[in-house]
Write an enzyme that holds these catalytic residues in place. Structure first.
Site, PDB file in Angstrom:
ATOM      1  CG  HIS A 193      -7.561   3.849   0.016  1.00 46.75           C
ATOM      2  ND1 HIS A 193      -8.742   3.168  -0.157  1.00 46.75           N
ATOM      3  CD2 HIS A 193      -6.581   2.918   0.014  1.00 46.75           C
ATOM      4  CE1 HIS A 193      -8.487   1.875  -0.281  1.00 46.75           C
ATOM      5  NE2 HIS A 193      -7.191   1.686  -0.176  1.00 46.75           N
ATOM      6  CB  ILE A 194      -8.910  10.109   3.357  1.00 48.81           C
ATOM      7  CG1 ILE A 194      -9.983  10.323   2.281  1.00 48.81           C
ATOM      8  CG2 ILE A 194      -8.512  11.431   3.984  1.00 48.81           C
ATOM      9  CD1 ILE A 194     -11.300  10.821   2.821  1.00 48.81           C
ATOM     10  NE  ARG A 254      -2.642   3.172   1.210  1.00 53.51           N
ATOM     11  CZ  ARG A 254      -3.167   2.030   0.724  1.00 53.51           C
ATOM     12  NH1 ARG A 254      -3.599   1.108   1.559  1.00 53.51           N
ATOM     13  NH2 ARG A 254      -3.225   1.822  -0.555  1.00 53.51           N
ATOM     14  N   GLY A 269       0.837  -1.207   0.000  1.00 54.16           N
ATOM     15  CA  GLY A 269       0.000   0.000   0.000  1.00 54.16           C
ATOM     16  C   GLY A 269       0.864   1.246   0.000  1.00 54.16           C
ATOM     17  CG  ASP A 329      -1.355  -0.900   8.475  1.00 52.65           C
ATOM     18  OD1 ASP A 329      -2.144   0.041   8.278  1.00 52.65           O
ATOM     19  OD2 ASP A 329      -1.282  -1.904   7.734  1.00 52.65           O
TER      20      ASP A 329
HETATM   21  O1  F6P Z   1      -1.323  -1.701   5.049  1.00 50.05           O
HETATM   22  C1  F6P Z   1      -1.833  -0.445   4.767  1.00 50.05           C
HETATM   23  C2  F6P Z   1      -3.318  -0.528   4.523  1.00 50.05           C
HETATM   24  O2  F6P Z   1      -3.809   0.775   4.257  1.00 50.05           O
HETATM   25  C3  F6P Z   1      -4.120  -1.175   5.660  1.00 50.05           C
HETATM   26  O3  F6P Z   1      -4.337  -0.301   6.736  1.00 50.05           O
HETATM   27  C4  F6P Z   1      -5.375  -1.592   4.925  1.00 50.05           C
HETATM   28  O4  F6P Z   1      -6.022  -2.670   5.556  1.00 50.05           O
HETATM   29  C5  F6P Z   1      -4.833  -2.005   3.585  1.00 50.05           C
HETATM   30  O5  F6P Z   1      -3.604  -1.345   3.405  1.00 50.05           O
HETATM   31  C6  F6P Z   1      -5.748  -1.653   2.443  1.00 50.05           C
HETATM   32  O6  F6P Z   1      -5.162  -2.108   1.277  1.00 50.05           O
HETATM   33  P1  F6P Z   1      -5.681  -1.742  -0.189  1.00 50.05           P
HETATM   34  O7  F6P Z   1      -5.394  -0.292  -0.413  1.00 50.05           O
HETATM   35  O8  F6P Z   1      -4.870  -2.608  -1.089  1.00 50.05           O
HETATM   36  O9  F6P Z   1      -7.138  -2.028  -0.209  1.00 50.05           O
END
Ligand code: F6P
Length: 342
Positions: free
Chosen positions: A271-272, A274, A10, A127
């Site tokens: 995803h906000i 990230r 991710g 995480d």
């Molecule tokens: O490992 C980072 C993360 O954002 C987790 O918190 C979440 O469960 C996962 O990746 C989501 O993954 P993806 O963006 O592939 O759905």
């Protein structure tokens, strides 16, 4: 040396800061050459590269995401995957790799090291669940984003006399929920590390309403009700065997509304958490990781991951970092419980 750089798993704020530091120091201090591999392990597997020099890393320090792209490709799940990586690295004249990733990407790096590939790892993940390092970069940014969201939700919760359930990421570790919940003044925080009793949560919510304030419940996407099944959107597994989490917030809000008779709504931050620019903490940590990773490569100290221990950047065996997930210890959760329902 000719050094390959890749980012896997991710995406996470600070990836570009690592790439920039590795390339800047690698060229200006050591005179190495770089090649960027696209999309995590898919790059070396399929020989997909992009140019990576000083010009390509100008201006990327504050940019979220990764200029190299990412994927959750697992070369060990592909027939002949490891041999293809080795032969592509040989064809491209690549002597060593800097792999920037979380447990999955670095798990591959650890196994490749045992098979003779020269790799140095850099720990990333919002995480914060990697062992052997106090923090991974990306976590601080995610927590700050979630905290700001909670701050904003307090005011609308008060205005409408509602319960607001905020679902945050973190997979099987509750670090984001714990830190964002504490920083944002949540009234209940639910983590994957401890199953929760929905009647007890409803009790906290009612108690909070009695104080004339409205409750904010922060729930980690991996949290589970007592003896319940994890609530999942779908059962699909990625190439590392992970299910896609999510849905617990909506389920919980429905339960709380039914049990308390007060409207309950859910916000899924997704995803906000990230996205966008890294905080100063993450920029500095990512930059320091990058500077130390290129030192390790230069010294031929492969099979290592750079890690933050106290305020120092140290090198640890890749295998130590990926052996087991770093989850929230019970005493950290107990600290937060003082505020539940009040
Ligand atoms: O490992 C980072 C993360 O954002 C987790 O918190 C979440 O469960 C996962 O990746 C989501 O993954 P993806 O963006 O592939 O759905």
């Amino acid at each position: 040396m000719r050094i390959g750089v890749l980012t896997g798993g991710g995406d996470c704020p600070g990836l570009n800061a690592v790439i920039r530091a590795v390339v800047r120091k690698g060229i200006s201090t050591y005179g190495h050459e770089f090649v960027g591999f696209r999309d995590g392990w898919r790059g070396p597997l399929e020989g997909i590269t992009r140019e990576l020099g000083i010009a390509q890393v100008r201006g990327i320090l504050p940019r979220g995401g990764t200029i190299l792209g990412s994927s959750r490709t697992n070369p060990f799940k592909i027939d002949g995957g490891v041999e293809r990586i080795k032969s592509n690295l040989a064809d491209l004249g690549v002597d060593a790799l800097v792999a920037i990733g979380g447990e999955d990407t670095l798990g591959v790096a650890a196994k490749l090291t045992d098979l003779g590939v020269n790799v140095v790892g850099v720990p990333k993940t919002i995480d914060n669940d990697l062992g052997a390092t106090d923090y991974t970069f990306g976590f601080d940014t995610a927590v700050n984003i979630a905290m700001e969201a909670i701050d904003r939700l307090h005011t609308t919760a008060e205005s409408h006399h509602r319960t607001l359930v905020v679902e945050v990421m973190g997979r099987h570790a509750g670090w984001i929920a714990l830190h964002a919940g504490l920083a944002g003044g949540a009234n209940v925080i639910l983590l994957p590390e401890r199953q929760f009793d929905v009647d007890q949560v409803a009790g906290y919510v009612e108690k909070r309403f009695q104080t004339q304030y409205s409750p904010i419940v922060v729930v980690a996407e991996g949290a589970q009700p007592l003896d319940g099944q994890m609530v999942l959107h779908n059962q699909e597994l990625d190439s590392f065997g992970h299910v896609r989490l999510g849905g617990i917030g909506q389920w919980l809000a429905e339960q709380l509304e039914a049990k308390t008779g007060k409207e309950a709504r859910t916000v899924v931050l997704g995803h906000i958490q990230r996205g966008g620019t890294p905080t100063a903490f993450d920029r500095v940590l990512a930059t320091r990781f990058g500077l130390h990773a290129i030192d390790a490569v230069h010294e031929g100290d492969f099979g290592k991951m750079v890690a933050l221990q106290s305020t120092d950047i140290v090198r640890v065996p890749l295998a130590d970092a990926t052996r087991e997930l770093k989850t929230v210890p019970v005493e950290r959760y107990t600290e937060a419980e003082v505020f539940f329902g009040s």
